[in-house]
Design a protein around this motif. Structure first.
Motif, PDB file in Angstrom:
ATOM      1  N   GLN A   1       4.996  -8.228   9.726  1.00 57.33           N
ATOM      2  CA  GLN A   1       3.864  -7.936   8.858  1.00 57.33           C
ATOM      3  C   GLN A   1       2.636  -7.570   9.666  1.00 57.33           C
TER       4      GLN A   1
ATOM      5  N   ARG B   1      -1.217  -4.799   9.098  1.00 57.08           N
ATOM      6  CA  ARG B   1      -2.198  -4.198   8.221  1.00 57.08           C
ATOM      7  C   ARG B   1      -2.270  -2.691   8.475  1.00 57.08           C
TER       8      ARG B   1
ATOM      9  N   ARG C   1      -5.066  -2.650   4.134  1.00 62.82           N
ATOM     10  CA  ARG C   1      -4.094  -3.230   3.215  1.00 62.82           C
ATOM     11  C   ARG C   1      -3.013  -3.968   3.998  1.00 62.82           C
ATOM     12  N   PRO C   2      -2.484  -5.050   3.420  1.00 64.58           N
ATOM     13  CA  PRO C   2      -1.375  -5.746   4.085  1.00 64.58           C
ATOM     14  C   PRO C   2      -0.132  -4.853   4.052  1.00 64.58           C
TER      15      PRO C   2
ATOM     16  N   THR D   1       3.553  -0.881   1.769  1.00 62.91           N
ATOM     17  CA  THR D   1       2.192  -1.355   1.592  1.00 62.91           C
ATOM     18  C   THR D   1       1.661  -0.970   0.221  1.00 62.91           C
TER      19      THR D   1
ATOM     20  N   CYS E   1      -1.031  -5.222  14.025  1.00 59.29           N
ATOM     21  CA  CYS E   1      -0.429  -6.531  13.788  1.00 59.29           C
ATOM     22  C   CYS E   1      -0.735  -7.416  14.992  1.00 59.29           C
TER      23      CYS E   1
ATOM     24  N   TRP F   1       4.577  -6.197  -2.522  1.00 60.30           N
ATOM     25  CA  TRP F   1       3.573  -7.057  -3.149  1.00 60.30           C
ATOM     26  C   TRP F   1       3.663  -6.874  -4.648  1.00 60.30           C
TER      27      TRP F   1
END
Length: 151
Positions: free
Chosen positions: A27, A29, A41-42, A56, A73, A111
């Motif tokens: 994970q 961004r 955004r993640p 994402t 990351c 997500w």
């Protein structure tokens, strides 16, 4: 009685080591431009054939064609500040082929909020990395050689 805080150090790692570190986590961004501002955004990612495949929550309209993005990351210990950080920049394109997209949706977690669920293929142009250490944890090739030599 006050103790002196440990001295923190930062040193750059090779691009090969940075790429290796990037493969060590799943994970990070994504940073991209949206409405004349930077958005973060993640994202979850995997490495495949020298490319970053990223899932994402980004609106598809923002990513029309190939756009420049930055992917970051890290793995930082909150108590000591030790760890590493990797940043990769390059052009990203939406993965639109139905079979390929289905494969990555099964492979990468997404997500649940909002309708945005983008799958990107990032073609890294630069990959940079840094390690963060304390005190005498800096890399010293001569010292490392002395430690591995038997008397």
């Amino acid at each position: 009685m006050r103790s002196t805080p440990a001295l923190r150090r930062m040193f750059e790692v090779s691009g090969e080591e940075a790429w290796y570190l990037l493969g060590d986590v799943s994970q990070g961004r994504v940073v991209y431009e949206q409405r004349d501002a930077l958005a973060v955004r993640p994202a979850s990612h995997i490495l495949e054939y020298g490319r970053l495949i990223v899932r994402t929550p980004i609106p598809h309209a923002v990513l029309s064609g190939r756009v420049g993005v930055t992917y970051h990351c890290d793995a930082l210990h909150p108590g000591t500040g030790t760890g590493w950080a990797v940043t990769s920049t390059g052009l990203a394109e939406l993965i639109t082929h139905p079979d390929e997209a289905a494969h990555y949706r099964r492979t990468l977690p997404g997500w649940s909020h909002g309708p945005h669920d983008a799958l990107l293929r990032i073609h890294p142009q630069t990959v940079t990395g840094f390690r963060f250490t304390q005190g005498s944890d800096t890399p010293d090739p001569a010292r490392a050689a002395r430690r591995t030599t038997t008397p």
